[in-house]
Design a protein around this motif. Structure first.
Motif, PDB file in Angstrom:
ATOM      1  N   UNK A 174      -4.062  -8.278  -9.313  1.00  0.00           N
ATOM      2  CA  UNK A 174      -3.289  -7.899 -10.490  1.00  0.00           C
ATOM      3  C   UNK A 174      -1.960  -7.314 -10.041  1.00  0.00           C
ATOM      4  N   UNK A 175      -0.951  -7.343 -10.891  1.00  0.00           N
ATOM      5  CA  UNK A 175       0.332  -6.732 -10.529  1.00  0.00           C
ATOM      6  C   UNK A 175       0.186  -5.269 -10.119  1.00  0.00           C
ATOM      7  N   UNK A 176      -0.746  -4.547 -10.721  1.00  0.00           N
ATOM      8  CA  UNK A 176      -0.932  -3.138 -10.368  1.00  0.00           C
ATOM      9  C   UNK A 176      -1.559  -2.946  -8.987  1.00  0.00           C
ATOM     10  N   UNK A 177      -1.963  -4.022  -8.326  1.00  0.00           N
ATOM     11  CA  UNK A 177      -2.429  -3.934  -6.945  1.00  0.00           C
ATOM     12  C   UNK A 177      -1.267  -3.927  -5.943  1.00  0.00           C
ATOM     13  N   UNK A 178      -0.070  -4.135  -6.436  1.00  0.00           N
ATOM     14  CA  UNK A 178       1.106  -4.142  -5.570  1.00  0.00           C
ATOM     15  C   UNK A 178       1.290  -2.792  -4.904  1.00  0.00           C
ATOM     16  N   UNK A 179       1.364  -2.806  -3.579  1.00  0.00           N
ATOM     17  CA  UNK A 179       1.483  -1.568  -2.806  1.00  0.00           C
ATOM     18  C   UNK A 179       1.585  -1.921  -1.333  1.00  0.00           C
ATOM     19  N   UNK A 180       1.884  -0.918  -0.522  1.00  0.00           N
ATOM     20  CA  UNK A 180       1.703  -1.034   0.924  1.00  0.00           C
ATOM     21  C   UNK A 180       0.261  -0.640   1.224  1.00  0.00           C
ATOM     22  N   UNK A 181      -0.432  -1.499   1.933  1.00  0.00           N
ATOM     23  CA  UNK A 181      -1.838  -1.263   2.267  1.00  0.00           C
ATOM     24  C   UNK A 181      -1.943  -0.814   3.725  1.00  0.00           C
ATOM     25  N   UNK A 182      -2.666   0.270   3.924  1.00  0.00           N
ATOM     26  CA  UNK A 182      -2.862   0.838   5.247  1.00  0.00           C
ATOM     27  C   UNK A 182      -4.347   0.840   5.594  1.00  0.00           C
ATOM     28  N   UNK A 183      -4.662   0.613   6.866  1.00  0.00           N
ATOM     29  CA  UNK A 183      -6.013   0.901   7.314  1.00  0.00           C
ATOM     30  C   UNK A 183      -5.976   2.164   8.168  1.00  0.00           C
ATOM     31  N   UNK A 184      -7.106   2.827   8.199  1.00  0.00           N
ATOM     32  CA  UNK A 184      -7.199   4.095   8.900  1.00  0.00           C
ATOM     33  C   UNK A 184      -8.594   4.246   9.492  1.00  0.00           C
ATOM     34  N   UNK A 185      -8.700   5.035  10.560  1.00  0.00           N
ATOM     35  CA  UNK A 185      -9.978   5.272  11.237  1.00  0.00           C
ATOM     36  C   UNK A 185     -10.279   6.762  11.252  1.00  0.00           C
ATOM     37  N   UNK A 186     -11.525   7.089  10.974  1.00  0.00           N
ATOM     38  CA  UNK A 186     -11.949   8.484  10.998  1.00  0.00           C
ATOM     39  C   UNK A 186     -13.427   8.592  11.298  1.00  0.00           C
ATOM     40  N   UNK A 187     -13.845   9.776  11.658  1.00  0.00           N
ATOM     41  CA  UNK A 187     -15.243   9.975  12.036  1.00  0.00           C
ATOM     42  C   UNK A 187     -16.149  10.183  10.836  1.00  0.00           C
TER      43      UNK A 187
END
Length: 122
Positions: free
Chosen positions: A87-100
């Motif tokens: 959807x248009x509202x999914x527009x964004x910069x997408x980041x992945x991240x790692x954590x414990x």
């Protein structure tokens, strides 16, 4: 050196699909949870999906449940985010991240990638 590298972003029409990849290195992958987050201009960072690399347990935010699927290939130290019915509202910069610690709170995550832009046109 810890590295998280996202790829797969781009421009897609509403209703279309994209698959994001997050390639991880520099840490023991099986010990960490991997999360996907997104941030649109002027908005706060939002947790989208997360997966426990050790047991494969997943969680998706309500806003994407039924449309997005997170998965992991531990042999490749890579996590994927399959995004359907965009959807248009999914527009964004997408980041992945790692954590414990597994979850969608961004403060749980220690390492972050540089992000990949996803743009959904109407």
């Amino acid at each position: 050196e810890v590295q998280l590298v996202e790829s797969g972003g781009g421009l897609v029409q509403a209703g279309g699909s994209l698959r994001l990849s997050c390639a991880a290195s520099g840490f023991t992958f099986d010990d960490y949870a991997i999360g996907w987050f997104r941030q649109a201009p002027g908005k706060e960072r939002e947790g989208v999906s997360c997966i426990s690399s050790s047991d494969g347990h997943t969680y998706h935010a309500e806003s994407v449940k039924g449309r997005f699927t997170i998965s992991s290939d531990n042999a490749k130290n890579t996590v994927y985010l399959q995004m359907n019915s965009l959807k248009p509202e999914d527009t964004a910069v997408y980041y992945c991240a790692a954590g414990l610690t597994w979850g969608l709170g961004y403060r749980l995550y220690d390492y972050w990638g540089q992000g990949t832009q996803v743009t959904v046109s109407s």
